[in-house]
Design a protein around this motif. Structure first.
Motif, mmCIF file in Angstrom:
data_model
loop_
_atom_site.group_PDB
_atom_site.id
_atom_site.type_symbol
_atom_site.label_atom_id
_atom_site.label_comp_id
_atom_site.label_asym_id
_atom_site.label_seq_id
_atom_site.Cartn_x
_atom_site.Cartn_y
_atom_site.Cartn_z
ATOM 1 N N MET A 129 -135.733 -3.344 20.769
ATOM 2 C CA MET A 129 -135.755 -4.541 21.601
ATOM 3 C C MET A 129 -134.401 -5.259 21.566
ATOM 4 N N ASN A 130 -133.760 -5.277 20.419
ATOM 5 C CA ASN A 130 -132.410 -5.849 20.355
ATOM 6 C C ASN A 130 -131.449 -5.062 21.231
ATOM 7 N N ASN A 131 -131.640 -3.768 21.247
ATOM 8 C CA ASN A 131 -130.795 -2.909 22.076
ATOM 9 C C ASN A 131 -131.023 -3.185 23.561
ATOM 10 N N GLN A 132 -132.259 -3.609 23.913
ATOM 11 C CA GLN A 132 -132.544 -3.929 25.311
ATOM 12 C C GLN A 132 -131.684 -5.092 25.790
ATOM 13 N N GLN A 133 -131.505 -6.081 24.908
ATOM 14 C CA GLN A 133 -130.661 -7.223 25.249
ATOM 15 C C GLN A 133 -129.225 -6.787 25.520
ATOM 16 N N GLU A 134 -128.706 -5.942 24.645
ATOM 17 C CA GLU A 134 -127.324 -5.483 24.785
ATOM 18 C C GLU A 134 -127.150 -4.620 26.034
ATOM 19 N N GLU A 135 -128.109 -3.729 26.276
ATOM 20 C CA GLU A 135 -128.008 -2.857 27.444
ATOM 21 C C GLU A 135 -128.153 -3.646 28.742
ATOM 22 N N LEU A 136 -129.000 -4.676 28.733
ATOM 23 C CA LEU A 136 -129.162 -5.492 29.934
ATOM 24 C C LEU A 136 -127.834 -6.141 30.329
ATOM 25 N N LYS A 137 -127.120 -6.675 29.355
ATOM 26 C CA LYS A 137 -125.820 -7.293 29.638
ATOM 27 C C LYS A 137 -124.845 -6.270 30.196
ATOM 28 N N GLU A 138 -124.853 -5.080 29.608
ATOM 29 C CA GLU A 138 -123.944 -4.023 30.057
ATOM 30 C C GLU A 138 -124.274 -3.577 31.479
ATOM 31 N N LEU A 139 -125.571 -3.445 31.777
ATOM 32 C CA LEU A 139 -125.993 -3.023 33.107
ATOM 33 C C LEU A 139 -125.670 -4.082 34.152
ATOM 34 N N GLN A 140 -125.918 -5.333 33.817
ATOM 35 C CA GLN A 140 -125.622 -6.420 34.758
ATOM 36 C C GLN A 140 -124.122 -6.509 35.033
ATOM 37 N N ASN A 141 -123.341 -6.315 34.011
ATOM 38 C CA ASN A 141 -121.882 -6.327 34.188
ATOM 39 C C ASN A 141 -121.428 -5.175 35.079
ATOM 40 N N ALA A 142 -122.057 -4.022 34.893
ATOM 41 C CA ALA A 142 -121.708 -2.847 35.699
ATOM 42 C C ALA A 142 -122.047 -3.083 37.171
ATOM 43 N N ALA B 220 -122.160 -6.001 38.719
ATOM 44 C CA ALA B 220 -121.183 -6.963 39.247
ATOM 45 C C ALA B 220 -119.851 -6.286 39.573
ATOM 46 N N LEU B 221 -119.397 -5.401 38.693
ATOM 47 C CA LEU B 221 -118.133 -4.706 38.911
ATOM 48 C C LEU B 221 -118.237 -3.714 40.068
ATOM 49 N N ALA B 222 -119.385 -3.043 40.171
ATOM 50 C CA ALA B 222 -119.573 -2.063 41.243
ATOM 51 C C ALA B 222 -119.552 -2.737 42.605
ATOM 52 N N ARG B 223 -120.112 -3.928 42.680
ATOM 53 C CA ARG B 223 -120.118 -4.654 43.949
ATOM 54 C C ARG B 223 -118.723 -5.095 44.362
ATOM 55 N N LYS B 224 -117.816 -5.147 43.389
ATOM 56 C CA LYS B 224 -116.420 -5.480 43.676
ATOM 57 C C LYS B 224 -115.569 -4.226 43.796
ATOM 58 N N ASN B 225 -116.251 -3.070 43.802
ATOM 59 C CA ASN B 225 -115.567 -1.772 43.853
ATOM 60 C C ASN B 225 -114.669 -1.557 42.640
ATOM 61 N N GLU B 226 -115.059 -2.153 41.505
ATOM 62 C CA GLU B 226 -114.291 -1.991 40.273
ATOM 63 C C GLU B 226 -114.991 -1.040 39.296
ATOM 64 N N ARG B 227 -116.052 -0.412 39.736
ATOM 65 C CA ARG B 227 -116.756 0.579 38.925
ATOM 66 C C ARG B 227 -117.228 1.672 39.863
ATOM 67 N N ASN B 228 -116.825 2.936 39.616
ATOM 68 C CA ASN B 228 -117.175 4.029 40.518
ATOM 69 C C ASN B 228 -118.447 4.746 40.068
ATOM 70 N N ASP B 229 -118.887 5.715 40.890
ATOM 71 C CA ASP B 229 -120.143 6.416 40.616
ATOM 72 C C ASP B 229 -120.100 7.207 39.310
ATOM 73 N N VAL B 230 -118.953 7.767 38.996
ATOM 74 C CA VAL B 230 -118.828 8.538 37.749
ATOM 75 C C VAL B 230 -119.082 7.629 36.544
ATOM 76 N N GLU B 231 -118.497 6.454 36.569
ATOM 77 C CA GLU B 231 -118.680 5.503 35.467
ATOM 78 C C GLU B 231 -120.117 5.003 35.406
ATOM 79 N N LEU B 232 -120.723 4.790 36.561
ATOM 80 C CA LEU B 232 -122.115 4.345 36.594
ATOM 81 C C LEU B 232 -123.045 5.431 36.061
#
Length: 262
Positions: free
Chosen positions: A32-45, A47-59
């Protein structure tokens, strides 16, 4: 863009000890602690993808890592369930609210698919014809008609497999009354009767097998979904799933506090 995750679980033997319940609870808390950390990472990804700052390979790399973490949690459950399976069916480390929605120790795999429907903001099954005509409704990454057809087909398949496992669970619950408890009831002096632990151990083994198969179905469903959606859709989907799981835990704790104060 479809993508596959070929992650095979590794089985291991675990010896019984007085700390088995603590190990089970610690595994859950760590997850469950890991869920918190992964949620932040996914949300950040996202946000970056919508700005074209994260590509499909990275996702895709992020999706693969997230799925692998889930597989590691499943493997840990499997090892501990081989020692003591009962707590996984009614975990004391979860709130009553969380336990009320459990299905064989976890979420129903079909709920993974229903989350997609909810993210689209519509009842997919009743609006399937519109999707096939190319009408896009909702905010979930513009699902196309082909994706909807694949998701609909997957839902039918997963529900059928769920029913088979639910039927087996019902049979196991009936067997524990028909066999172990009935034998003990007939033999008041257990020292002279048959060893009641033998049928109970056999029942526990079957319940552990069932938990493992349910977890495998959960993993299979998740991987199939991520193979249908695009990388950005997959990241958005996992972020939503983790938000819901964390909210369920928070709601459960809040309800417990309210009842305790009454």
């Amino acid at each position: 863009m479809a993508h596959e995750f070929l992650i095979k679980p590794k089985m291991a033997n675990t010896s019984c000890s007085s700390t088995d319940r603590n190990k089970q609870e610690n595994l859950y808390k760590s997850w469950m602690n890991n869920q918190q950390e992964e949620l932040k990472e996914l949300q950040n990804a996202v946000a970056l993808a919508r700005k074209n700052e994260r590509n499909d390979v990275e996702l895709n790399e992020l999706l693969a890592k997230t799925v692998q973490n889930f597989q590691g949690y499943v493997n840990g459950r499997s090892r501990l369930a081989r020692v003591d399976v009962s707590p996984f069916y009614a975990p004391t480390w979860c709130t009553p609210l969380e336990n009320s929605v459990l299905w064989i120790g976890g979420c129903r795999p079909s709920s993974f698919i229903r989350l997609i429907y909810a993210l689209c903001g519509i009842d997919i099954e009743s609006r399937l014809a519109e999707y096939l005509q190319g009408i896009k409704i909702g905010d979930f990454g513009q699902l196309c008609g082909k994706q909807i057809v694949m998701i609909d087909k997957l839902q039918i398949q997963i529900i059928a497999e769920e029913r088979k496992l639910s039927s087996r669970l019902a049979s196991l619950q009936e067997d524990v009354v028909d066999q172990p408890i009935a034998k003990v009831a007939k033999n008041c002096d257990t020292e002279e009767g048959e060893n009641e632990n033998e049928p109970l151990n056999k029942h526990a083994h079957s319940m552990a097998n069932l938990l493992e198969e349910a977890d495998e179905l959960r993993m299979k469903t998740l991987k199939e979904i991520l193979g249908i959606v695009t990388p950005i859709q997959g990241v958005e989907y996992l972020a939503a799933a983790k938000r819901i799981r964390l909210c369920l835990q928070q709601w459960g704790k809040k309800r417990e506090q309210e009842h305790s104060n009454n």
